[in-house]
Write a protein that holds these residues in place. Structure first.
Motif, PDB file in Angstrom:
ATOM      1  N   GLY A  33       0.281 -37.717  17.881  1.00 52.12           N
ATOM      2  CA  GLY A  33       1.463 -37.127  18.485  1.00 52.12           C
ATOM      3  C   GLY A  33       2.650 -38.060  18.525  1.00 52.12           C
ATOM      4  O   GLY A  33       2.608 -39.181  18.001  1.00 52.12           O
ATOM      5  N   ARG A  34       3.742 -37.592  19.153  1.00 50.64           N
ATOM      6  CA  ARG A  34       4.989 -38.360  19.244  1.00 50.64           C
ATOM      7  C   ARG A  34       4.999 -39.264  20.470  1.00 50.64           C
ATOM      8  O   ARG A  34       5.917 -40.070  20.638  1.00 50.64           O
ATOM      9  CB  ARG A  34       6.181 -37.402  19.242  1.00 50.64           C
ATOM     10  N   SER A  35       3.993 -39.147  21.308  1.00 54.86           N
ATOM     11  CA  SER A  35       3.865 -40.063  22.437  1.00 54.86           C
ATOM     12  C   SER A  35       3.357 -41.413  21.943  1.00 54.86           C
ATOM     13  O   SER A  35       2.448 -41.482  21.111  1.00 54.86           O
ATOM     14  CB  SER A  35       2.882 -39.500  23.468  1.00 54.86           C
ATOM     15  N   ARG A  36       3.948 -42.479  22.489  1.00 52.96           N
ATOM     16  CA  ARG A  36       3.508 -43.821  22.082  1.00 52.96           C
ATOM     17  C   ARG A  36       2.111 -44.137  22.603  1.00 52.96           C
ATOM     18  O   ARG A  36       1.517 -45.141  22.219  1.00 52.96           O
ATOM     19  CB  ARG A  36       4.506 -44.877  22.551  1.00 52.96           C
ATOM     20  N   SER A  38      -0.317 -42.190  21.946  1.00 47.97           N
ATOM     21  CA  SER A  38      -1.234 -41.593  20.955  1.00 47.97           C
ATOM     22  C   SER A  38      -1.870 -42.681  20.102  1.00 47.97           C
ATOM     23  O   SER A  38      -1.259 -43.723  19.820  1.00 47.97           O
ATOM     24  CB  SER A  38      -0.478 -40.616  20.048  1.00 47.97           C
ATOM     25  N   GLU A  43       6.456 -40.993  14.497  1.00 47.09           N
ATOM     26  CA  GLU A  43       7.872 -40.999  14.856  1.00 47.09           C
ATOM     27  C   GLU A  43       8.561 -39.875  14.089  1.00 47.09           C
ATOM     28  O   GLU A  43       9.237 -40.090  13.079  1.00 47.09           O
ATOM     29  CB  GLU A  43       8.495 -42.354  14.527  1.00 47.09           C
ATOM     30  N   HIS A  48       4.991 -32.674  18.314  1.00 44.78           N
ATOM     31  CA  HIS A  48       4.901 -32.661  19.775  1.00 44.78           C
ATOM     32  C   HIS A  48       4.377 -34.000  20.293  1.00 44.78           C
ATOM     33  O   HIS A  48       3.712 -34.740  19.574  1.00 44.78           O
ATOM     34  CB  HIS A  48       3.973 -31.537  20.238  1.00 44.78           C
ATOM     35  N   ARG A  49       4.687 -34.282  21.538  1.00 49.39           N
ATOM     36  CA  ARG A  49       4.211 -35.541  22.128  1.00 49.39           C
ATOM     37  C   ARG A  49       2.689 -35.618  22.094  1.00 49.39           C
ATOM     38  O   ARG A  49       2.126 -36.664  21.784  1.00 49.39           O
ATOM     39  CB  ARG A  49       4.719 -35.669  23.566  1.00 49.39           C
ATOM     40  N   LYS A  50       2.039 -34.521  22.403  1.00 50.98           N
ATOM     41  CA  LYS A  50       0.585 -34.442  22.283  1.00 50.98           C
ATOM     42  C   LYS A  50       0.300 -33.310  21.307  1.00 50.98           C
ATOM     43  O   LYS A  50       0.185 -32.147  21.683  1.00 50.98           O
ATOM     44  CB  LYS A  50      -0.063 -34.194  23.642  1.00 50.98           C
ATOM     45  N   HIS A  67      -1.515 -28.698  21.384  1.00 53.02           N
ATOM     46  CA  HIS A  67      -0.301 -28.104  21.928  1.00 53.02           C
ATOM     47  C   HIS A  67      -0.404 -26.589  22.030  1.00 53.02           C
ATOM     48  O   HIS A  67       0.232 -25.960  22.886  1.00 53.02           O
ATOM     49  CB  HIS A  67       0.913 -28.490  21.085  1.00 53.02           C
TER      50      HIS A  67
END
Length: 227
Positions: A33-36, A38, A43, A48-50, A67
């Motif tokens: 995901g886009r969360s760091r 993950s 990037e 999605h973040r998750k 998601h």
């Protein structure tokens, strides 16, 4: 199940900010995901973040959409959860990657017919009994052997006669030529990491029986035998 797996499964990023990167799958659960936070940080604002996770199950690896928006794709099809097979193409947003179940999924490419087409219609010399081969000493559980033809290319490009899936190998890393009957040389094609014979970097080198070649992480032994 143990926390770490030893199956050798991995992903290769084909398109996106991490294009060309190889990612080993060694956990029971690998998050994407886009969360760091993950395990695989993408990037990519279209992700999605998750976004998803890859789970190690009794039946193999499975992709699960975290998601729930239907934008996790396997081979072009939207999936909620699906077991993965070697060679499956995964897409999240603008990021594309390929799943490989184990190290042996992408074997070294054997000499193809296009290599032999250059020799079709030619009558071999009566004394052409010498056969040159490369033996791979670290290519898996068994040694692979490839018969050499003049002009064979080695590299990370699929166009090469000997394809090495190794990010430390240049796309067209080196070429092996037959310079005389039964005599071969290896030529480094200005590679980024160099070509080594018996531990020494070379630009052009005549090969002798038993010479050890190293390109990237691959070690090969040159063999010259009589039929």
């Amino acid at each position: 199940m143990s926390q770490e797996q030893t199956s050798g499964a991995y992903l290769v990023i084909q398109k996106g900010s991490l294009a060309g990167k190889r990612i080993e799958l060694w956990k029971e659960c690998t998050t994407i995901g886009r969360s760091r936070d993950s395990d695989i940080f993408l990037e990519d604002i279209t992700v999605h973040r998750k976004q998803a996770r890859i789970l190690f199950t009794d039946n193999g690896y499975a992709l699960r959409d975290d998601h729930g928006s239907g934008d996790c794709f396997v081979n072009g099809n939207s999936v909620v959860e699906q077991l993965l097979n070697s060679g499956d193409e995964l897409q999240f947003g603008n990021t594309q990657m390929t799943f490989f179940a184990n190290e042996g999924t992408r074997p070294f490419q054997l000499p193809s017919s296009r290599g032999r087409e250059l020799h079709m219609g030619k009558t071999p010399a009566p004394d052409s009994t010498l056969i040159a081969r490369l033996q791979f000493t670290n290519s898996g559980s068994s040694v692979r052997s490839i018969e050499l033809l003049s002009g064979m290319t080695i590299g990370r490009s699929r166009e090469c006669d000997i394809f090495l899936e190794d990010l430390t190998v240049s796309r067209h890393h080196a070429t092996i030529n037959e310079v005389a009957q039964g005599q071969y040389e290896i030529v480094d094609n200005r590679s980024a990491t160099g070509t080594f014979v018996n531990g020494k970097p070379v630009i052009r080198c005549i090969l002798n029986e038993g010479d050890q070649l190293q390109i990237g992480n691959t070690i090969m032994v040159f063999r010259l035998t009589r039929a």
